[in-house]
Design a protein around this motif. Structure first.
Motif, mmCIF file in Angstrom:
data_model
loop_
_atom_site.group_PDB
_atom_site.id
_atom_site.type_symbol
_atom_site.label_atom_id
_atom_site.label_comp_id
_atom_site.label_asym_id
_atom_site.label_seq_id
_atom_site.Cartn_x
_atom_site.Cartn_y
_atom_site.Cartn_z
ATOM 1 N N CYS A 1 0.827 -1.206 0.000
ATOM 2 C CA CYS A 1 0.000 0.000 0.000
ATOM 3 C C CYS A 1 0.864 1.260 0.000
ATOM 4 O O CYS A 1 0.552 2.243 -0.673
ATOM 5 C CB CYS A 1 -0.946 0.000 1.198
ATOM 6 N N VAL B 1 -13.293 -5.064 -3.835
ATOM 7 C CA VAL B 1 -11.978 -5.077 -3.187
ATOM 8 C C VAL B 1 -11.771 -6.433 -2.516
ATOM 9 O O VAL B 1 -12.530 -6.819 -1.634
ATOM 10 C CB VAL B 1 -11.853 -3.951 -2.143
ATOM 11 N N ARG B 2 -10.732 -7.145 -2.950
ATOM 12 C CA ARG B 2 -10.390 -8.431 -2.342
ATOM 13 C C ARG B 2 -8.997 -8.419 -1.733
ATOM 14 O O ARG B 2 -8.543 -9.391 -1.153
ATOM 15 C CB ARG B 2 -10.491 -9.542 -3.395
ATOM 16 N N VAL C 1 -5.542 -5.240 -0.890
ATOM 17 C CA VAL C 1 -5.122 -3.853 -0.997
ATOM 18 C C VAL C 1 -3.625 -3.768 -1.344
ATOM 19 O O VAL C 1 -2.878 -4.716 -1.089
ATOM 20 C CB VAL C 1 -5.402 -3.095 0.326
ATOM 21 N N PHE D 1 -6.084 -0.927 -3.436
ATOM 22 C CA PHE D 1 -7.070 -1.016 -4.505
ATOM 23 C C PHE D 1 -7.533 0.398 -4.819
ATOM 24 O O PHE D 1 -8.083 1.078 -3.969
ATOM 25 C CB PHE D 1 -8.249 -1.887 -4.073
ATOM 26 N N ALA E 1 -10.452 0.557 -12.195
ATOM 27 C CA ALA E 1 -9.796 0.156 -10.951
ATOM 28 C C ALA E 1 -8.389 -0.342 -11.245
ATOM 29 O O ALA E 1 -8.130 -0.948 -12.292
ATOM 30 C CB ALA E 1 -10.599 -0.921 -10.232
ATOM 31 N N SER F 1 -5.550 -2.615 -9.215
ATOM 32 C CA SER F 1 -5.332 -3.467 -8.051
ATOM 33 C C SER F 1 -3.846 -3.687 -7.836
ATOM 34 O O SER F 1 -3.121 -4.063 -8.759
ATOM 35 C CB SER F 1 -6.029 -4.819 -8.250
ATOM 36 N N GLY F 2 -3.388 -3.431 -6.610
ATOM 37 C CA GLY F 2 -1.990 -3.676 -6.277
ATOM 38 C C GLY F 2 -1.087 -2.488 -6.516
ATOM 39 O O GLY F 2 -1.500 -1.442 -7.024
#
Length: 235
Positions: A14, A177-178, A180, A182, A190, A192-193
């Protein structure tokens, strides 16, 4: 245009993702039209508030990884952080529940200091080895970014900030969101990562183009006459 970022301050990618996104945003021509909103997410809400394990021991015990695998993974993460100018000291990281840190962020958002709160907490956890569940520590960090000490301490016990955290998490699940970090751009794109800055740049361009279609810039033909300005000039 709104960019929403779901994040946990204990997630090493993050912080890296934040840096890559910031690099892309800095080069984005229309950056003044971008509103960044940080959203709470807890990777593991079962971690106790009192520290019991190191970062390495936590991963070994809870993620089914060997000591060798964990060491290799943390070395790789530390090297990735260096590539974007971050200095990780994961051997000093204090593994604790992040709920109070998220309340800190939610309160900071009400003062337009959400980004400053995220940055300070990331630095505290990954570089300085601070206990981000300790209320005295969080209060000091809050004072450093300009938060009122008394108001912040009240926020830790005010149910509305815990509700805001829960609301963010539920909202994240709704939008997909699965994990973060995200990044959600205008609820249309979107990322992701901790993607490279080029990926953020590409998606910023696409999302903003769509947003601009629905929010055209107002350009008026102005016939000028005598007037007064807010700075007191009348001519």
């Amino acid at each position: 245009m709104k960019v929403e970022i779901w994040s946990d301050v204990m997630c090493p990618f993050c912080y890296i993702g934040k840096r890559n996104f910031e690099a892309a945003l800095e080069q984005f021509t229309d950056k003044n039209h971008i509103e960044v909103v940080w959203k709470s997410y807890q990777l593991d809400p079962t971690i106790p508030e009192v520290p019991t394990d190191s970062y390495q021991d936590y991963l070994i015990k809870n993620k089914g990884m060997s000591a060798e695998q964990v060491t290799s993974m943390l070395d790789n993460v530390t090297e990735s952080a260096k590539q974007v100018g971050l200095d990780y000291n994961l051997d000093k990281a204090v593994m604790v529940n992040s709920i109070h840190a998220h309340k800190f962020i939610q309160f900071a958002k009400t003062k337009d200091l959400g980004d400053q709160a995220e940055e300070r907490l990331f630095l505290a956890f990954f570089t300085e080895g601070k206990n981000i569940a300790d209320l005295d520590t969080l209060t000091q960090l809050g004072k450093e970014i300009g938060l009122d000490e008394t108001e912040l301490q009240t926020a830790f016990t005010d149910d509305q900030y815990a509700y805001f955290v829960k609301q963010d998490i539920q909202e994240g699940q709704h939008v997909g969101v699965r994990g973060v970090p995200f990044f959600v751009l205008d609820r249309k794109f979107a990322v992701s990562g901790a993607q490279p800055s080029e990926a953020f740049s590409e998606n910023l361009e696409k999302a903003f183009a769509k947003w601009r279609e629905q929010n055209p810039e107002v350009k008026l033909e102005v016939t000028k006459g005598q007037s007064c300005t807010p700075d007191g000039v009348c001519e």
